[in-house]
Every structure is written in structure tokens, then in C-alpha cells.
Design a protein around this motif. Structure first.
Motif, short mmCIF file in Angstrom:
data_model
loop_
_atom_site.label_atom_id
_atom_site.label_comp_id
_atom_site.label_asym_id
_atom_site.label_seq_id
_atom_site.Cartn_x
_atom_site.Cartn_y
_atom_site.Cartn_z
N UNK A 104 0.84 -1.20 0.00
CA UNK A 104 0.00 0.00 0.00
C UNK A 104 0.87 1.25 0.00
N UNK A 105 0.28 2.36 -0.47
CA UNK A 105 0.99 3.63 -0.52
C UNK A 105 1.21 4.21 0.87
N UNK A 106 2.08 5.21 0.94
CA UNK A 106 2.43 5.82 2.23
C UNK A 106 1.24 6.53 2.87
N UNK A 107 0.30 7.02 2.02
CA UNK A 107 -0.82 7.80 2.56
C UNK A 107 -1.66 7.00 3.56
N UNK A 108 -1.86 5.70 3.26
CA UNK A 108 -2.72 4.88 4.13
C UNK A 108 -2.05 4.68 5.50
N UNK A 109 -0.71 4.64 5.49
CA UNK A 109 0.01 4.50 6.76
C UNK A 109 -0.18 5.75 7.62
N UNK A 160 -10.61 2.57 11.10
CA UNK A 160 -9.47 1.64 11.08
C UNK A 160 -9.85 0.29 10.47
N UNK A 161 -11.09 -0.17 10.71
CA UNK A 161 -11.53 -1.43 10.11
C UNK A 161 -11.53 -1.31 8.59
N UNK A 162 -12.08 -0.21 8.07
CA UNK A 162 -12.13 -0.02 6.62
C UNK A 162 -10.72 0.11 6.05
N UNK A 163 -9.86 0.87 6.71
CA UNK A 163 -8.48 1.02 6.24
C UNK A 163 -7.76 -0.33 6.20
N UNK A 164 -8.02 -1.18 7.20
CA UNK A 164 -7.32 -2.47 7.27
C UNK A 164 -7.68 -3.37 6.09
N UNK A 165 -8.84 -3.15 5.47
CA UNK A 165 -9.24 -3.96 4.31
C UNK A 165 -8.37 -3.67 3.09
N UNK A 166 -7.77 -2.48 3.06
CA UNK A 166 -6.99 -2.05 1.89
C UNK A 166 -5.49 -1.97 2.17
N UNK A 167 -5.12 -2.21 3.43
CA UNK A 167 -3.72 -2.07 3.84
C UNK A 167 -2.97 -3.36 3.52
N UNK A 175 0.91 -3.43 10.84
CA UNK A 175 0.46 -2.16 10.27
C UNK A 175 -0.26 -1.31 11.32
N UNK A 176 -0.14 0.02 11.20
CA UNK A 176 -0.71 0.92 12.21
C UNK A 176 -2.24 0.89 12.29
N UNK A 177 -2.92 0.49 11.19
CA UNK A 177 -4.40 0.41 11.24
C UNK A 177 -4.82 -0.63 12.27
N UNK A 178 -4.11 -1.74 12.33
CA UNK A 178 -4.44 -2.77 13.32
C UNK A 178 -4.01 -2.35 14.72
N UNK A 179 -2.98 -1.52 14.82
CA UNK A 179 -2.61 -0.97 16.12
C UNK A 179 -3.74 -0.09 16.66
#
Length: 733
Positions: A104-109, A160-167, A175-179
């Protein structure tokens, strides 16, 4: 996986040479941890961190259950929160990237890191609210609960749940979304711990309940649903979503489905209590299930699973169709302990399925036999996977009584698979394994003491020890017994076992919590009672029709769901209806339990069969149809509970013995009918007669037993005259 010789030992004259050709072990790696496709494989400090968390999680349960018990609701909240934190750390929400180009791109992080700020803020607010309630305040200001806790918690959890689907990233990275989700799990559980340890707890389910409980429950429910999706697939999540939709759509539905309705706040302020998520399913997962997962992990770490499989090969490997008979025994033993049909297929099937194919079984039959045997482990006493513990919790019937009642049905199920396998092997002229392909029984029998932990468990249970105490004793004995075996458990191995247990428990805890959400909907909306009235109406027409309807609903609810969740839901929806039409609670719950179990091999959605097809290389649907045929007895026997309660050990000793013996003989005829073989090929009219005789004997009435036995004797004499002792291996079809 298997270390066996590929050479044909022709004319070996030297005994030492012959002995050296016999493998020490054919099973190597059956005990290895099965790594799911979306589980992260950490290295370095991250591996050490999550290993320490898993060890701490398992140890917390052992200490709480045996030494320092916690308040019940608090214990269950920590139990679920720990699984959520571990689960989001170990299981990714999307497929892993194979290289940097797919990452994934840096933006999602950076968006994920941004969400960490409000998530941490809500966790900090929990500590502030704890300080407030520890003082003179009776409750928290609603505006603080909404604006400083509820809204940011919901926004960060959902985001964060939605982001984790694409991370997407490499398998060894976190990944920070799961954090963010881990912090949200702590914030949700933290508020509930604070609220439920004050008088606020009494207000749940009323209009006086603080809004913070509802926010924490909604966030907690979302986290449970997302983790369930990651570890158990979409089926249970979709069913949960349908039930949750019913809470708010129910008032607008016609007929018996309609009900007055519940507001969002009233429903969610009550669903995260012992009426729902913290109810019977979590009660069982936080005590019996986690304890037996730790027991299984200790057996795994001491390589007892490998020994079970080797022992089965040594005992049955040389019989015709040997590897298939080994699969029945080994998968039944392993499935009884690990409590998951599909997981058991993956662990033992990776060894038995290729060996079955080697001796002549088609890929479809090999996969079907393994799926049916692994599924049967769930109904084999004394442990019976996890469903028996939920049954004991829901019905109040002692666990030992349930284990005793399961003996005859388990014998019938495994006898059915055994004779299906044996008749197919005879019909196709299959051989067993050669002596040089399997370990020596004489060597393995010297290590029979490795069965001691299971024997200690059974003896402790029947001596009257509690399930928790018996399970703890068995776990300790597994470590002690290992000290006189080749795989001694030192401190490192014990810590490894605790780590394995912490990781293995995540799926079942998520599934039980998710099932608790469904159970909460059923109990709070009253849909179970309305379903009971529907069954009662059907029973007025025909009790058999009501039972068939209950069977179909139990299988439908179980499709694609792990056994534990399938039974928990069916026990809430179907079992009360069966009890209302006059069926005893034990019989009603065993009825739905069996169909929840066999949903794993019932087309079109058969998880165990699909897992077996993945190993055998055959078509999944074809494998599920074949495993349905092999496990056919499991679809007939539950109806016999109703007509002949002696099958569940209810009756006089002579009555129980008669029913057990005649039903087993009926199963032999049924297997012969399905495989078109008895002592030799069976033609069409004989198959019809065999089916009639089988049904008479399985039915369990004294007159039907006599008729069935008469039919069986006539067929036996005819087949012996035509085909002798069955030594002729005529090729049919």
C-alpha cells in the motif's frame, strides 16, 4: 511430511536389514502449528513481543481459573479483549503483498497513524472516567461520554476497520491500522470494566443506562465481527448481520417474525452483558474451551499427536485400505481434542490423504473419508470438541452425563465410516500398507504411557472433579509424562505450548463472542420463542415433520460456521422449540448438536470437505457430496434419539445393550447398502432389502429389531453362500 521408504524390499534375507527398512515414524509434523494464510509471521523483537503476549494471555487464564478468580463479567470482558488485541496483532485484514510494488501507498500509513490520536484519547478518557467514578460521582456527564468517548471511539473503530481492508504489506510487518484497532479494543473493554464494577451495571437494558455502555458495546461488537471475518470467514459475520438487522427491522415484519422493537441504546446497553456477548458461549470459551486448548497445546508441544497417528498406523495400517482406517482413528482422536473439523483435516489430512491415494483410493474418496472422520471427532467423548461444554452450560446437565450419553451415537458414527471404508476397499480390491511402510507396533506399544493425560482426564472427570480441575490435572500430566518420552518438555517447551495455546484460542474465542451476539439478539427480541411456537404448530400436524424442519434449520444455521458457533445458535433457536413439543432437553440438544456438527460435511457449504478437497486436489463440491454419503449415519441417528432414548443411555442396562448392538448391526447393513458390497457385490433388490433391514434395526423398537435381525441373517447366509468368507475381491463397477 512422512519419512517412509520408497524401495520395494524384495527377498530381504538379513533381519537387521529388514528392521532398518521399517520407519521409526510415519507421522512427522502432525503436531506442527497450522499457519493460516492471513497470519503474520513476525521476526525479531515483534515475534518476541507477540509471543510474550500470547504466553501472558494463556497464563492469565490458568491463574484466574485455578488460583485467583476474577469477578465473572470482568473476567469475560478481559478474555474477549485479550483475544481481540492478540487477533489484530497476528491476523491481517487483507492479503499480504508479495513484493514492494504490491504494498500500500504511504498515505494509508499516515492516515492510520492519524487515527491513533483519537483512539489513544478515548483510552485516556477511560482512565479519567475511572478517577471520576472512584470519587463521589455516581455517573459520568453524558456529554463527556458522547463527545469525548463515544463519537471518537466509533469514528476510529469504523475508520481503522475499513483502512485495514486495503492495507497490504509484507507478511512479517505490522500495520498501524491494526494498532488502532488494538487500542480501540482496550478503550471499549476499559469502559465496560469501569462501568460494570459500579452500580451503573444495574441500569443495562433500561432507558437509564449511560450512553457510554452503548458506545463501548457497538465498538466492541464491530471489533468482534471484524476479527471473526479474519479468522473464520464471512459466513458467521453475514448471519450475525442478518440477526442485527432483525433487531431494528423486526417491528416492520409481518406474521410471527414481528415484535415491538428495541431502540439502539437499549439493545446495545444490554447485548454486551450475560444476556448476549458475555453469556453462555463466552462463559464456556473463557473456562472449558481455553483450558482444553492449553491441554491440546501441551500435547502438541510434547509430540503426542504424532504418537497418536503413528500408533493408529501401526495398529490398522496393514488392514485393507489401511490409511483410510488410520484416518478414522487418528482424526477422531485429534478432532476430539482440538474441536475444529476443518483444522483437524488440515493437520492429519496432509498425511493421511496422500497415503490413501497411494493405496488406491480416488482423490474424492480420500478427501471425503478424512473430512467425515475429522468431523466425527466433535461427537467423540470425553472431550467432544467444545460443543459439549456449551451444552452443559446451556442445559444445566452435568458434563459427565453428556459425555456418557454420547457414547453409543459416537460408536455408530465411527462404525459407519469404518464399514463404508472397509466395503469400498474390498469392492475395489485395495491393499493395506506393507510392513516396511509403517512403524513397528511392538516399539510403539512401549510408549503407550503417552495416552496417560487423556486417561487421567477421563478418570478425574468421573471421580467427580470439576472440568476445570480435571483439565488442569491433565495439562500438568502431559508435561510430566513428556519427561519420560523422547520429547521432554523443559521451560522453553512449556512457554512454547502456552504461546501456541494463546494463538490457537483466538479463532474459537472470536467465534464464541460472535455467536454470543446472535444469542443476544435471539433472547432480547424473543424470536426464539416465536420460532418455538412455529415448531409447536408443525408438531400438531406431525412430530416427524417438526424434527425434519428443526434438522434443516440446524444445518442451515451451521453452514460455513465453526461447530461451536453453529451449535450455540441452533441451541438458542431450535432446541427450545423441540423441548416445547415434548422432547426431553438432553435429546433436543443432542439433536441440534449433531446437525450443527455434520453441517461441516453437508453440501453446498461444507468447510471440512472443502479443506480436504484442497489437499486431495479434487472438486470441493464432489468431495462434500462424497463425505455426506460416508457420514450418512449422522443424519439418521439423531432421529433415533427421539424414538429410542436408550441410544443416549436412558433406560435399563438390557435395553441400552439391545439398542446399541442392533443399531450397530443396522449401521453395517446401511454401509453395505451405500457401497453395494457385503461379502461380495450386492445387486439392486438386495440393496433395497438391506436398507429396510438397517432402518428396522436403527429404529430401536423391539419388534423392528427382531425383523431387522431376521433380514440381516437371511442376507448374511445368502452372501456367504454366494461369495464365501469375503476373500474373493470381485471388482464391481
Amino acid at each position: 511430511m512422512s519419512h517412509k521408504t520408497d524401495q520395494e524390499p524384495t527377498g530381504l534375507k538379513d533381519d537387521a536389514h529388514a528392521a532398518s527398512a521399517i520407519p521409526e515414524s510415519i507421522a512427522d509434523g502432525v503436531d506442527d502449528d497450522v499457519v493460516e494464510p492471513n497470519r503474520r509471521l513476525f521476526t525479531g523483537w515483534q515475534f518476541l513481543l507477540f509471543a510474550a503476549l500470547a504466553i501472558a494471555y494463556s497464563s492469565f487464564h490458568l491463574i484466574s481459573l485455578n488460583v485467583y478468580p476474577m469477578e465473572t463479567w470482568s473476567f469475560r470482558i478481559v478474555h474477549i479483549a485479550g483475544a481481540l488485541i492478540l487477533g489484530y496483532g497476528l491476523f491481517a485484514g487483507a492479503r499480504f503483498a508479495e513484493d514492494d510494488h504490491q504494498a500500500s501507498g504511504a498515505w494509508i500509513k499516515w492516515v492510520s497513524y492519524a487515527l491513533l490520536i483519537p483512539a489513544a484519547y478515548t483510552l485516556a478518557q477511560v482512565f479519567v472516567m475511572y478517577q471520576t467514578l472512584s470519587g463521589s460521582a455516581m455517573r459520568i456527564d453524558p456529554s463527556v461520554e458522547n463527545w469525548h468517548y463515544g463519537y471518537p471511539l466509533m469514528a476510529t473503530t469504523a475508520g481503522a476497520i475499513v483502512l485495514s481492508w486495503f492495507y497490504r504489506q509484507a507478511r512479517h510487518r505490522f500495520n498501524p491500522a491494526d494498532l488502532v484497532l488494538m487500542v480501540c479494543a482496550m478503550a471499549s473493554a476499559g469502559y465496560l470494566l469501569v462501568a460494570y464494577n459500579t452500580n451503573i451495571r444495574m441500569s443495562t437494558g433500561t432507558s437509564f443506562a449511560p450512553s457510554g455502555i452503548s458506545w463501548a458495546a457497538i465498538a466492541g461488537s464491530l471489533l468482534i465481527l471484524e476479527l471473526t471475518r479474519r479468522v473464520a470467514g464471512l459466513a458467521l459475520v453475514v448471519i450475525s448481520a442478518v440477526f442485527l438487522t432483525y433487531v431494528f427491522a423486526g417491528p416492520y415484519l409481518p406474521g410471527f417474525l414481528g415484535y415491538p422493537g428495541l431502540s439502539l441504546q437499549r439493545f446495545f446497553s444490554q447485548v454486551y452483558t450475560d444476556a448476549g456477548i458475555l453469556g453462555p458461549t463466552t462463559a464456556v470459551s473463557s473456562t472449558y474451551i481455553i483450558l482444553f486448548i492449553i491441554f491440546a497445546a501441551f500435547l502438541q508441544a510434547s509430540k503426542v499427536g504424532d504418537y497418536f497417528v503413528n500408533f493408529a498406523f501401526a495398529a490398522a495400517g496393514r488392514a485393507r485400505g489401511g490409511p483410510a482406517k488410520v484416518a478414522i482413528f487418528a482424526s477422531g482422536l485429534m478432532g476430539m481434542i482440538n474441536g475444529t473439523s476443518a483444522g483437524n483435516v488440515v493437520s492429519t489430512g496432509s498425511l493421511t490423504i496422500p497415503l490413501m491415494k497411494k493405496v488406491g483410493y480416488p482423490a474424492r474418496s480420500a478427501g471425503a473419508i478424512e473430512a467425515a472422520a475429522s468431523t466425527g471427532g466433535q461427537i467423540m467423548p470425553p472431550i467432544m470438541g467444545a460443543g459439549a461444554f456449551i451444552m452443559a452450560e446451556v442445559t444445566g446437565i452435568p458434563y459427565t452425563e453428556i459425555a456418557i450419553a454420547a457414547i453409543i451415537p459416537a460408536i455408530l458414527y465411527f462404525a459407519s465410516i469404518y464399514f463404508m471404508v472397509d466395503f469400498e476397499a474390498a469392492r475395489k480390491g485395495m491393499r493395506g500398507m506393507r510392513k516396511d511402510e509403517i512403524p513397528l507396533f511392538s516399539k510403539l506399544v512401549k510408549q503407550v504411557y503417552l495416552f496417560a493425560p487423556i486417561i487421567i482426564l477421563i478418570v478425574a472427570l468421573f471421580m467427580g472433579y470439576s472440568v476445570i480441575r480435571a483439565g488442569t490435572l491433565a495439562t500438568a500430566s502431559a508435561a510430566v509424562v513428556s519427561w519420560i518420552s523422547p520429547n521432554k518438555m523443559g521451560l522453553r517447551a512449556i512457554l512454547k505450548a502456552l504461546q501456541i495455546a494463546g494463538t490457537m484460542s483466538i479463532q474459537i474465542i472470536a467465534v464464541c463472542a460472535c455467536a454470543g451476539l446472535i444469542v443476544g439478539v435471539i433472547s432480547l427480541t424473543g424470536v426464539g420463542a416465536r420460532f418455538s411456537s412455529l415448531l409447536l404448530g408443525l408438531a400438531g400436524v406431525s412430530q416427524l415433520l417438526a424434527l425434519v424442519f428443526a434438522m434443516l434449520i440446524s444445518i442451515l444455521l451451521g453452514m460455513g460456521m465453526p461447530t461451536t458457533a453453529a451449535y450455540a445458535v441452533a441451541a438458542s433457536v431450535v432446541a427450545p422449540g423441540l423441548i416445547n413439543i415434548g422432547i426431553e432437553p438432553l435429546i433436543a440438544h443432542f439433536f441440534v448438536f449433531y446437525f450443527a456438527v455434520v453441517s461441516a460435511i453437508t453440501p453446498p457449504v461444507a468447510l471440512a470437505s472443502y479443506a480436504a478437497a484442497g489437499i486431495s486436489g479434487d472438486n470441493p463440491m464432489g468431495t462434500s457430496v462424497a463425505s455426506f454419503k460416508i457420514g450418512l449415519a449422522a443424519f439418521i441417528v439423531p432421529f433415533m434419539f427421539f424414538y429410542s432414548p436408550a441410544m443416549l443411555m436412558e433406560g435399563s442396562p438390557m435395553q441400552i445393550l439391545r439398542v446399541g448392538v442392533t443399531a450397530t448391526l443396522g449401521i453395517v447393513l446401511l454401509s453395505g447398502m451405500v457401497q453395494a458390497w457385503f461379502f461380495g457385490p450386492v445387486n439392486a433388490w438386495q440393496r433395497v432389502v438391506m436398507l429396510v433391514g438397517a432402518m428396522f434395526m436403527i429404529y430401536g423398537g423391539i419388534y423392528t429389531d427382531v425383523l431387522g435381525l431376521a433380514i440381516g441373517i437371511v442376507l448374511f447366509v445368502m452372501q456367504r453362500k454366494l461369495h464365501g468368507g469375503g476373500n474373493k475381491t470381485a471388482q464391481a463397477g
